[in-house]
Every structure is written in structure tokens, then in C-alpha cells.
Design a protein around this motif. Structure first.
Motif, mmCIF file in Angstrom:
data_model
loop_
_atom_site.group_PDB
_atom_site.id
_atom_site.type_symbol
_atom_site.label_atom_id
_atom_site.label_comp_id
_atom_site.label_asym_id
_atom_site.label_seq_id
_atom_site.Cartn_x
_atom_site.Cartn_y
_atom_site.Cartn_z
ATOM 1 N N PHE A 1 44.480 43.648 36.583
ATOM 2 C CA PHE A 1 45.783 44.183 36.972
ATOM 3 C C PHE A 1 46.294 43.473 38.224
ATOM 4 O O PHE A 1 45.560 43.304 39.191
ATOM 5 N N ARG A 2 47.561 43.066 38.174
ATOM 6 C CA ARG A 2 48.192 42.437 39.339
ATOM 7 C C ARG A 2 48.905 43.490 40.186
ATOM 8 O O ARG A 2 49.519 44.420 39.647
ATOM 9 N N LEU A 3 48.859 43.278 41.500
ATOM 10 C CA LEU A 3 49.631 44.078 42.447
ATOM 11 C C LEU A 3 50.410 43.092 43.323
ATOM 12 O O LEU A 3 50.042 42.830 44.478
ATOM 13 N N PRO A 4 51.488 42.494 42.790
ATOM 14 C CA PRO A 4 52.162 41.390 43.487
ATOM 15 C C PRO A 4 52.693 41.750 44.871
ATOM 16 O O PRO A 4 52.677 40.915 45.772
ATOM 17 N N LYS A 5 53.166 42.983 45.042
ATOM 18 C CA LYS A 5 53.712 43.355 46.347
ATOM 19 C C LYS A 5 52.658 43.291 47.450
ATOM 20 O O LYS A 5 52.990 43.105 48.625
ATOM 21 N N GLU B 1 48.132 51.757 48.483
ATOM 22 C CA GLU B 1 48.455 53.123 48.087
ATOM 23 C C GLU B 1 49.876 53.210 47.549
ATOM 24 O O GLU B 1 50.825 52.702 48.146
ATOM 25 N N GLY B 2 50.007 53.858 46.389
ATOM 26 C CA GLY B 2 51.322 54.089 45.806
ATOM 27 C C GLY B 2 51.875 52.962 44.963
ATOM 28 O O GLY B 2 52.909 53.137 44.310
ATOM 29 N N LEU B 3 51.214 51.802 44.963
ATOM 30 C CA LEU B 3 51.709 50.683 44.163
ATOM 31 C C LEU B 3 51.315 50.858 42.698
ATOM 32 O O LEU B 3 50.291 51.482 42.389
ATOM 33 N N PRO B 4 52.100 50.287 41.776
ATOM 34 C CA PRO B 4 51.701 50.311 40.367
ATOM 35 C C PRO B 4 50.307 49.716 40.185
ATOM 36 O O PRO B 4 50.003 48.675 40.770
ATOM 37 N N HIS B 5 49.477 50.381 39.412
ATOM 38 C CA HIS B 5 48.105 49.993 39.083
ATOM 39 C C HIS B 5 47.101 50.249 40.216
ATOM 40 O O HIS B 5 45.909 49.990 40.041
ATOM 41 N N LEU C 1 39.048 45.732 44.084
ATOM 42 C CA LEU C 1 40.299 45.219 44.643
ATOM 43 C C LEU C 1 40.021 43.937 45.416
ATOM 44 O O LEU C 1 39.095 43.879 46.239
ATOM 45 N N SER C 2 40.842 42.916 45.163
ATOM 46 C CA SER C 2 40.728 41.654 45.887
ATOM 47 C C SER C 2 42.104 41.230 46.367
ATOM 48 O O SER C 2 43.115 41.796 45.983
ATOM 49 N N GLY C 3 42.138 40.211 47.214
ATOM 50 C CA GLY C 3 43.404 39.715 47.732
ATOM 51 C C GLY C 3 43.656 40.181 49.153
ATOM 52 O O GLY C 3 42.754 40.634 49.866
ATOM 53 N N ALA C 4 44.916 40.086 49.576
ATOM 54 C CA ALA C 4 45.272 40.338 50.976
ATOM 55 C C ALA C 4 44.757 41.666 51.528
ATOM 56 O O ALA C 4 44.311 41.711 52.684
ATOM 57 N N PRO C 5 44.774 42.773 50.760
ATOM 58 C CA PRO C 5 44.338 44.040 51.349
ATOM 59 C C PRO C 5 42.859 44.089 51.753
ATOM 60 O O PRO C 5 42.476 44.940 52.551
ATOM 61 N N VAL C 6 42.039 43.211 51.207
ATOM 62 C CA VAL C 6 40.616 43.237 51.545
ATOM 63 C C VAL C 6 40.281 42.326 52.726
ATOM 64 O O VAL C 6 39.152 42.317 53.211
ATOM 65 N N PHE C 7 41.271 41.577 53.222
ATOM 66 C CA PHE C 7 41.001 40.577 54.256
ATOM 67 C C PHE C 7 40.331 41.166 55.495
ATOM 68 O O PHE C 7 39.286 40.676 55.944
ATOM 69 N N ALA C 8 40.912 42.201 56.061
ATOM 70 C CA ALA C 8 40.379 42.751 57.311
ATOM 71 C C ALA C 8 38.989 43.334 57.113
ATOM 72 O O ALA C 8 38.077 43.110 57.926
ATOM 73 N N ARG C 9 38.802 44.076 56.024
ATOM 74 C CA ARG C 9 37.502 44.693 55.748
ATOM 75 C C ARG C 9 36.431 43.616 55.548
ATOM 76 O O ARG C 9 35.331 43.698 56.097
ATOM 77 N N SER C 10 36.753 42.594 54.774
ATOM 78 C CA SER C 10 35.787 41.532 54.496
ATOM 79 C C SER C 10 35.467 40.726 55.758
ATOM 80 O O SER C 10 34.314 40.378 56.011
ATOM 81 N N TYR D 1 47.710 33.419 43.590
ATOM 82 C CA TYR D 1 49.049 33.612 44.151
ATOM 83 C C TYR D 1 49.634 32.348 44.773
ATOM 84 O O TYR D 1 50.863 32.172 44.767
ATOM 85 N N ARG D 2 48.798 31.456 45.297
ATOM 86 C CA ARG D 2 49.306 30.286 46.023
ATOM 87 C C ARG D 2 49.093 28.973 45.290
ATOM 88 O O ARG D 2 49.783 27.988 45.565
#
Length: 352
Positions: free
Chosen positions: A101-105, A258-262, A269-278, A326-327
Motif C-alpha cells: 500500500f502506498r501513502l504518497p502524502k 495517522e488518518g491517511l488512506p491505508h 511501515l517504511s519511508g519518511a515516517p520511520v526516519f527519526a525512529r530508525s 519515490y525518488r
């Protein structure tokens, strides 16, 4: 700009279909002069890690090419190393679709693929057909367990895969941190972790003697660890003389989406939201390991600055996956250029 257009077209397709189309397209297009030109755009910045010389510190994380079918195409993009898998002893279909599942936002992805792959025998056949490692590329082979192998017998699966992939690998990555195989993350803790590491190291020593070549072992861990768990894992890695750590896999947290589709889909979960935690986990492991083994950082890298932050936190190399989705290939060049500009060099030209 070219990749932006391609991505927009690919994002019109279901995620798993787009994944397959993109890989097949790369395989068909990235040959001959175009492949050479793509590689030439990425600056050399050699790093010595785990006894291996990496042409640059930017790697592709496991998961993109689970069956080792696209090694040469991916290698032509200028990666300093390519990691493929995760592979299991027997073929398995993975979890039911949809499972990606993509979460582009949020520049994120959620997956619950479940180690879908064609099994280690087909995996090795595909590796043998590739030229990347034979031509000097650094190739990581990532191993796991079958979903229906009881956790108490998981070490048998890892040992089986290690024996099969060892002659073909620059290094072997041991995946005990995917959230999509039931019980797998329990292997990061306690007696099960100690037993697995001890058996892997004993087999590595036997294979090194048999093959006349030492292949490093790197263990891949989750970002969802407490400081106490980081300390315990670091102590075990040092005690068993593991060669490297990959930090991190995907997270079960939904912080930042939170609140985004999917966002409520099960999986990692991977991508920008995991950056700080990782990155925090990389920093904690760097302190706990005190330089005794190198860290390969993965998780939320979408820019050269993100990669530099991982290096500043204590990593020696970085890997990308969702950022690459994404890039595109430009991210490889950007990261390599950023890290080359910031790295002190020895007199022989190899970065410290």
C-alpha cells in the motif's frame, strides 16, 4: 523529471503490479551504453566495511528484488552494493493480496508481503546468471525462514539458506526482524537469539574453511526496540563476533501517518515516517557497540541529507528502498555525492 513522469504512470497501477512493471522495464532498458552512463553519474567514494571494499556507501535494501532476477539492472544504477531476498528454503506465496500500500502524502509504504519468494534453489540459479558480483559488485544475499517453520526450529532454515547462498554472496544478511512472518521478531531476544547467532557463526567458520573464503554475516533488526533491548542485542552481536548490523527494518508504529488512506493496514511501515525512529536506533546501537562492528543504516532515507544524518548517527553505509520508489535513480547519485563530499579520505583514497 523523467522518473517523475514514470512514477506518475506507475502510481496509476496497483502497487504490486507497478513494482513488477518497473523492474521488468529496468531489466529491458538498462543495458550496454545506457547502463554504463548511469553508473558513471554516481561518484566513487570507496568504503572498507566488514572486510569488503564498497565502491560507494549507497546500497539497495532487500525486498525490492526478492528472487534475485534483476541484480544486473539494479547494479547498473550505480549502487555501491545490492542486497536481494529475503529468500527462504522452500518457495512460498506470501500473504494474501492486496499486501502492498502506498501513502504518497507521507512518502511511505506499508507492506505485509510475508517473504513471498521462489525458494533458495531458484534464487541461487538466478544469482548465478547475473554478472554483477563476478564483475566486482558487492552482493548481499538476505535469508529468512519459511512461514510454517516453527520458531523453535527457525535456526535450521537459516542454516540451510546460509549453506546454499554462501558461495555466491559478498555478505549474508540474516533477517530476523520482518513484522510480516508470525513470531519472527522473537528471534531477536533471549536464548533463541544466542542460539541462532552461535549456530550461524559455527557454520560460517566451517564454510569459510571449506570454501577458502570468509563471507561476513550481518543481522537485520527492527526499529521497534527499547533501549534495554538494544543493549542486549548489541552485547550478543559482539559476544558472537557478528560482522555487521543492519538497522532497521520496517516499523509497526503508525506515527506520522495517522488518518491517511491505508494507514490502518496491517504490516510494516517504511519511508519518511520511520526516519527519526530508525535513526535513533542507529545512534543507540552505535553507542552500545562502541565501534566493534559496523552499522548499515536503512529507514526513511529520501535525500542526501537524510543519508548524512545516518552516517552522523554512527552508520558506515546506508541502504534505500522506499526512497528509491519515490525518488528513483537520482536519489542514488544525490546520496553518493553528498557522502563523498563529507567523507575524510586516507592516502590510498579509501574513505575512513
Amino acid at each position: 523529471m523523467t522518473y517523475d513522469l514514470a512514477r506518475r504512470a506507475l502510481f496509476l497501477l496497483p502497487p504490486e503490479t507497478a513494482h513488477e512493471v518497473a523492474l521488468e522495464g529496468m531489466r529491458l532498458l538498462l543495458r550496454g551504453p545506457l547502463a554504463s552512463w548511469m553508473r558513471s553519474r554516481v561518484p566513487n567514494s570507496p568504503r572498507e566495511v566488514m572486510g569488503l571494499t564498497f565502491p560507494n556507501p549507497v546500497g539497495l535494501a532487500a525486498g525490492l528484488d526478492k528472487n534475485a532476477r534483476y541484480i544486473d539492472a539494479l547494479g547498473s544504477l550505480g549502487f555501491g552494493f545490492v542486497e536481494v531476498g529475503t529468500v527462504t528454503p522452500r518457495p512460498q506465496p506470501g500473504n494474501p493480496k492486496p499486501r502492498l500500500f502506498r501513502l504518497p502524502k507521507a512518502q511511505a509504504i506499508i507492506n505485509r508481503m510475508g517473504f513471498n519468494n521462489l525458494g533458495v534453489e531458484q534464487f541461487i540459479a538466478n544469482v548465478e546468471e547475473s554478472r554483477f558480483a563476478r564483475e566486482g559488485g558487492i552482493l548481499g544475499l538476505n535469508i529468512g525462514k519459511n512461514f510454517d517453520t516453527p520458531v523453535e526450529k527457525a535456526a535450521d532454515d537459516y542454516l540451510f539458506c546460509l549453506r546454499r547462498v554462501y558461495p555466491h554472496a559478498s555478505y549474508v544478511a540474516v533477517n530476523i526482524s520482518s513484522p510480516n512472518t508470525a513470531g519472527l521478531r522473537t528471534l531477536q531476544h533471549g536464548d533463541a537469539f544466542d542460539d541462532l547467532l552461535a549456530r550461524l557463526k559455527a557454520e560460517q567458520a566451517r564454510l569459510a574453511d571449506q570454501d577458502g573464503r570468509y563471507v561476513p554475516l550481518a543481522v537485520k533488526v527492527a526499529p521497534d526496540l527499547t533501549p534495554e533491548e538494544v543493549t542486549t542485542i548489541a552485547d550478543a552481536l559482539r559476544r558472537h563476533r557478528i560482522d555487521g548490523l543492519i538497522a532497521t527494518n520496517t516499523t509497526l508504529s503508525r506515527e506520522g501517518v495517522e488518518g491517511l488512506p491505508h494507514a490502518d493496514e496491517k504490516g510494516g511501515l517504511s519511508g519518511a515516517p520511520v526516519f527519526a525512529r530508525s535513526t535513533a536506533i542507529v545512534r543507540q546501537f552505535s553507542q552500545a557497540l562502541a565501534g566493534e562492528l559496523p552499522i548499515i543504516a536503512a529507514g526513511g532515507i529520501l535525500s542526501g541529507a537524510d543519508a548524512q544524518a545516518k552516517i552522523d548517527a554512527g552508520a558506515s553505509l546506508v541502504q534505500i528502498y522506499t526512497g528509491f520508489i519515490y525518488r528513483g535513480p537520482e536519489l542514488v547519485r544525490e546520496i553518493a555525492a553528498t557522502l563523498a563530499a563529507s567523507a575524510p579520505a586516507r592516502s590510498d583514497g579509501v574513505a575512513l
